[in-house]
Design a protein around this motif. Structure first.
Motif, PDB file in Angstrom:
ATOM      1  N   PRO A 261      31.998 -24.786  12.520  1.00  0.00           N
ATOM      2  CA  PRO A 261      30.812 -24.757  13.399  1.00  0.00           C
ATOM      3  C   PRO A 261      30.839 -26.182  14.021  1.00  0.00           C
ATOM      4  O   PRO A 261      30.495 -26.378  15.263  1.00  0.00           O
ATOM      5  CB  PRO A 261      29.723 -24.537  12.891  1.00  0.00           C
ATOM      6  CG  PRO A 261      29.991 -24.551  11.338  1.00  0.00           C
ATOM      7  CD  PRO A 261      31.138 -24.518  11.063  1.00  0.00           C
ATOM      8  N   VAL A 262      30.820 -27.287  13.228  1.00  0.00           N
ATOM      9  CA  VAL A 262      30.503 -28.591  13.931  1.00  0.00           C
ATOM     10  C   VAL A 262      31.834 -29.271  13.870  1.00  0.00           C
ATOM     11  O   VAL A 262      32.004 -30.018  15.227  1.00  0.00           O
ATOM     12  CB  VAL A 262      29.910 -29.327  12.617  1.00  0.00           C
ATOM     13  CG1 VAL A 262      29.568 -31.066  13.100  1.00  0.00           C
ATOM     14  CG2 VAL A 262      28.396 -28.599  12.333  1.00  0.00           C
ATOM     15  N   LEU A 263      32.790 -29.357  12.871  1.00  0.00           N
ATOM     16  CA  LEU A 263      33.965 -30.052  13.208  1.00  0.00           C
ATOM     17  C   LEU A 263      35.255 -28.918  13.013  1.00  0.00           C
ATOM     18  O   LEU A 263      35.131 -28.298  11.881  1.00  0.00           O
ATOM     19  CB  LEU A 263      34.384 -31.244  12.380  1.00  0.00           C
ATOM     20  CG  LEU A 263      33.320 -32.310  12.260  1.00  0.00           C
ATOM     21  CD1 LEU A 263      33.704 -33.471  11.335  1.00  0.00           C
ATOM     22  CD2 LEU A 263      33.255 -33.017  13.748  1.00  0.00           C
ATOM     23  N   GLY A 313      27.420 -37.764  13.255  1.00  0.00           N
ATOM     24  CA  GLY A 313      28.041 -39.128  12.990  1.00  0.00           C
ATOM     25  C   GLY A 313      28.591 -39.241  11.614  1.00  0.00           C
ATOM     26  O   GLY A 313      29.855 -39.779  11.442  1.00  0.00           O
ATOM     27  N   SER A 314      27.892 -38.971  10.844  1.00  0.00           N
ATOM     28  CA  SER A 314      28.432 -39.261   9.350  1.00  0.00           C
ATOM     29  C   SER A 314      29.573 -38.194   8.925  1.00  0.00           C
ATOM     30  O   SER A 314      30.494 -38.542   8.215  1.00  0.00           O
ATOM     31  CB  SER A 314      27.311 -39.133   8.339  1.00  0.00           C
ATOM     32  OG  SER A 314      26.510 -37.886   8.373  1.00  0.00           O
ATOM     33  N   GLU A 318      33.084 -39.674   7.815  1.00  0.00           N
ATOM     34  CA  GLU A 318      33.750 -39.482   6.517  1.00  0.00           C
ATOM     35  C   GLU A 318      35.239 -38.806   6.750  1.00  0.00           C
ATOM     36  O   GLU A 318      36.299 -38.915   5.972  1.00  0.00           O
ATOM     37  CB  GLU A 318      33.012 -38.597   5.722  1.00  0.00           C
ATOM     38  CG  GLU A 318      31.848 -39.138   5.206  1.00  0.00           C
ATOM     39  CD  GLU A 318      30.513 -38.338   4.828  1.00  0.00           C
ATOM     40  OE1 GLU A 318      30.790 -37.273   4.638  1.00  0.00           O
ATOM     41  OE2 GLU A 318      29.537 -39.309   4.715  1.00  0.00           O
ATOM     42  N   ALA A 319      35.368 -37.744   7.903  1.00  0.00           N
ATOM     43  CA  ALA A 319      36.586 -37.080   8.243  1.00  0.00           C
ATOM     44  C   ALA A 319      37.605 -38.073   8.542  1.00  0.00           C
ATOM     45  O   ALA A 319      38.885 -38.001   8.608  1.00  0.00           O
ATOM     46  CB  ALA A 319      36.409 -36.133   9.265  1.00  0.00           C
ATOM     47  N   SER A 347      30.568 -46.287  17.142  1.00  0.00           N
ATOM     48  CA  SER A 347      29.430 -46.708  16.216  1.00  0.00           C
ATOM     49  C   SER A 347      29.058 -45.919  14.972  1.00  0.00           C
ATOM     50  O   SER A 347      28.457 -46.414  14.032  1.00  0.00           O
ATOM     51  CB  SER A 347      27.960 -46.444  17.296  1.00  0.00           C
ATOM     52  OG  SER A 347      27.176 -45.315  16.897  1.00  0.00           O
ATOM     53  N   ALA A 348      29.524 -44.565  14.983  1.00  0.00           N
ATOM     54  CA  ALA A 348      29.345 -43.754  13.580  1.00  0.00           C
ATOM     55  C   ALA A 348      30.183 -44.343  12.433  1.00  0.00           C
ATOM     56  O   ALA A 348      29.951 -44.351  11.143  1.00  0.00           O
ATOM     57  CB  ALA A 348      29.795 -42.275  13.826  1.00  0.00           C
ATOM     58  N   LEU A 349      31.407 -45.160  12.895  1.00  0.00           N
ATOM     59  CA  LEU A 349      32.322 -45.631  11.909  1.00  0.00           C
ATOM     60  C   LEU A 349      31.837 -47.071  11.492  1.00  0.00           C
ATOM     61  O   LEU A 349      32.271 -47.518  10.300  1.00  0.00           O
ATOM     62  CB  LEU A 349      33.671 -45.649  12.424  1.00  0.00           C
ATOM     63  CG  LEU A 349      34.701 -44.437  12.422  1.00  0.00           C
ATOM     64  CD1 LEU A 349      35.744 -44.826  13.576  1.00  0.00           C
ATOM     65  CD2 LEU A 349      34.968 -44.193  11.216  1.00  0.00           C
TER      66      LEU A 349
END
Lengths: 404, 198
Positions: A261-263, A313-314, A318-319, A347-349
């Motif tokens: 659902p998200v990624l 973002g997180s 992580e992925a 920015s998430a990284l």
């Protein structure tokens, strides 16, 4: 897929709204969204859908009607595209601030001037800070499933949801999909119950002028001021990611579909080159990824971003921790800066230990053709590039397919 | 993990706005899907349509789900609903060597010889009238010629799908038109030959 049918993406969206038993539809036609509203109007006229179709004179009014309907405890839906979405912008912010669970399909189209009826994502991107949840579908099955899940999400978290799908690539294209069984939809999506529904028996003041500071209400209970209310919207929007995942699990239990659902990663497990994209382009990249692996021995994968706001973002960072190259392809940008999604991912990284080499590509604006061959060539060139370019240069978006 | 498909049959339809190429392509997509092709994607020209102007529609058919929705650039088959379009459009653009040109034309197949390609020709306009359709309805008939050349789905399934699609709009005559054209289609293989005019 025994119960599958072949229909257009716009019809898939309209079927979802019918299955969701939406009670008020208010919409103003705009290409390529028009067939959604035509289909809903047809279903209502034929008595196949128990809803009121409110023909309005503008998108601003369409959203105003949805705000009114949702405030009265009625399930409301609208759909639009491009400049139509921008015309309702003021009301979009209102719907989010008022925490009304409206669902809207946005059939993504480039923004004028100059006029374009063709696809890109600038309409959705331009409204990313309105406080709406934004999800992106990649095919017709996702349009119908996501729209149903969107009603559930909106009503659980009291935040409106925008279901985005690519104009023409999906809206006017026919492909097979399976409409969910109506009785099961009723079990999955119970009737909308709104505890603040407008009622003469229970008067309430809603969304009046709110002071900068918190104060006591008529019952002597401390109530937040504007900033506190807005803070809660932000916090609860962040929590919506997990609610969306939970809804997806429930949906899977009912219908056997879902799980990303998200990624939605494709061949990302061992990938050192990961492409990130939203909408149909992410599916197109599956073909590119297969070819890069087979012909060039490049361990590539594609990460489809299904939910853009709240930004996961997180989860994305992580992925991407084992990737060496991350290529962000997008159909919209923040003019004067770079791709909006690229900037979000960068920015998430930042807080994470591994920061892969990032590349930003702008493609397909205003329906400019996106040949699969050019996705393949640009991806291959980027991930085999051995020299490091100067930071300012490598951070600038590369425009693919320009005809200047 | 499900892999993207390796083999996609790409069919480009050339007609005029209002001629029903989209409906015809949709019928073939539906019939192909029912006969076991898991992937069937039909995309009309992305743009603004005018009645009478040349239009194209893309149809991709595959055994498994189709992920690439980009327009067809190298078709295996082109279907031409009106042979007069040949004066306005290069229908062979991108057509793979040995590919098929399926054409509605009153002229014999030999007169539509394209070097390096195969043509399948029938007079779908006349046969449509014989089947009981209004003059000028050719979109169901031409499906018969496509089937004769490609053998993709089977004429019986196509006739059934046509009848279902046209429920309430002369279903038997539309299905019959496809069968009549199927029987009357003539094939001219010019894969190795040059142009007879040359």
């Amino acid at each position: 897929m025994s119960k599958a049918i072949i229909e257009s993406g716009n019809v898939a969206a309209a079927m979802a709204v019918q299955l969701a038993r939406a009670e008020v539809i208010a919409a103003y036609p705009i290409t390529p969204q028009t067939p959604v509203t035509e289909k809903l109007s047809e279903l209502i006229t034929a008595g196949r859908m128990d809803a009121e179709y409110v023909a309005v004179e503008s998108e601003h009014s369409a959203m105003a009607v949805c705000i009114g309907a949702a405030s009265a405890g009625v399930r409301a839906f609208t759909a639009t595209s491009s400049n139509g979405l921008l015309y309702m912008s003021e009301q979009l912010h209102w719907a989010a601030g008022a925490r009304l669970p409206i669902v809207m399909c946005v059939v993504n189209r480039g923004i004028g001037a100059p006029w374009s009826v063709w696809n890109d994502h600038q309409d959705a991107i331009s409204q990313r800070d309105a406080g709406w949840i934004q999800v992106f579908a990649k095919d017709h099955q996702e349009i119908i499933d996501m729209t149903l899940k969107a009603f559930r999400l909106a009503e659980l978290v009291h935040i409106p949801v925008m279901v985005n799908y690519d104009g023409y690539y999906l809206s006017h294209t026919y492909m097979p999909f399976e409409p969910p069984d109506a009785a099961r939809v009723d079990a999955f999506l119970p009737a909308y119950q709104y505890k603040h529904a407008l009622s003469p028996e229970r008067p309430e003041s809603l969304n009046t002028v709110t002071l900068p500071d918190a104060r006591l209400d008529v019952n002597g209970i401390k109530r937040g001021g504007y900033m506190d209310i807005r803070h809660n919207l932000h916090e609860e929007m962040g929590m919506a990611i997990e609610v969306w995942e939970e809804i997806d699990r429930e949906f899977q239990g009912h219908f056997g579909r879902g799980g990303a659902p998200v990624l939605d990663p494709y061949r990302c497990d061992d990938a050192d080159t990961v492409i990130v994209a939203m909408g149909t382009m992410a599916n197109q990249f599956r073909v590119v990824v297969d070819r890069l692996r087979q012909d060039d021995g490049i361990r590539a994968g594609v990460l489809a971003l299904q939910m853009y706001r709240p930004f996961p973002g997180s989860r994305i960072a992580e992925a991407l921790q084992s990737a060496r190259h991350v290529l962000v392809y997008e159909k919209g940008l923040s003019y004067g800066n770079q791709g909006a999604l690229y900037a979000d991912i960068k920015s998430a990284l930042y807080p994470y230990p591994s920061r892969p080499q990032l590349h930003n590509f702008i493609v397909g604006l205003g329906g400019r053709e996106i040949p699969t061959e050019s996705l393949y060539q640009t991806t291959r060139a980027a991930c085999t590039e051995d020299r490091m370019r100067p930071p300012a240069q490598s951070d600038a978006p590369q425009w693919i397919g320009l005809q200047l | 993990m499900q892999k993207t498909n390796d083999q996609i049959i790409q069919i480009r339809w050339h007609g005029r706005g209002g001629q029903g190429a989209i409906t015809a392509a949709k019928v073939v997509a539906e019939a192909a899907f029912r006969s076991g092709y898991g992937g069937a994607v039909m995309a009309p020209t992305f743009g603004t349509e005018r009645r009478g102007a040349p239009v194209t529609t893309s149809l991709k058919i595959s055994r498994s789900k189709i992920y690439d929705l980009s327009p067809i650039t190298t078709p295996d088959i082109v279907v031409v609903l009106d042979h007069m379009i040949l004066h306005e459009v290069d229908v062979t653009a991108g057509l793979k060597p040995g590919g098929w040109i399926i054409m509605n034309s009153p002229r014999p197949a030999e007169e539509h010889a394209f070097p390096g390609y195969r043509t399948a020709v029938a007079n779908a306009t006349r046969l449509g009238v014989e089947a009981g359709l209004r003059k000028g309805v050719v979109n169901t008939g031409i499906i018969g010629a496509l089937e004769r050349a490609s053998g993709l789905v089977g004429i019986d399934r196509l006739a059934e799908t046509i009848a279902a699609e046209f429920a309430g709009r002369n279903p038997e005559a539309n299905a019959l038109a496809a069968r009549l054209v199927y029987d009357a289609t003539l094939i001219y293989d010019n894969q190795t030959g040059g142009s007879p005019d040359a």
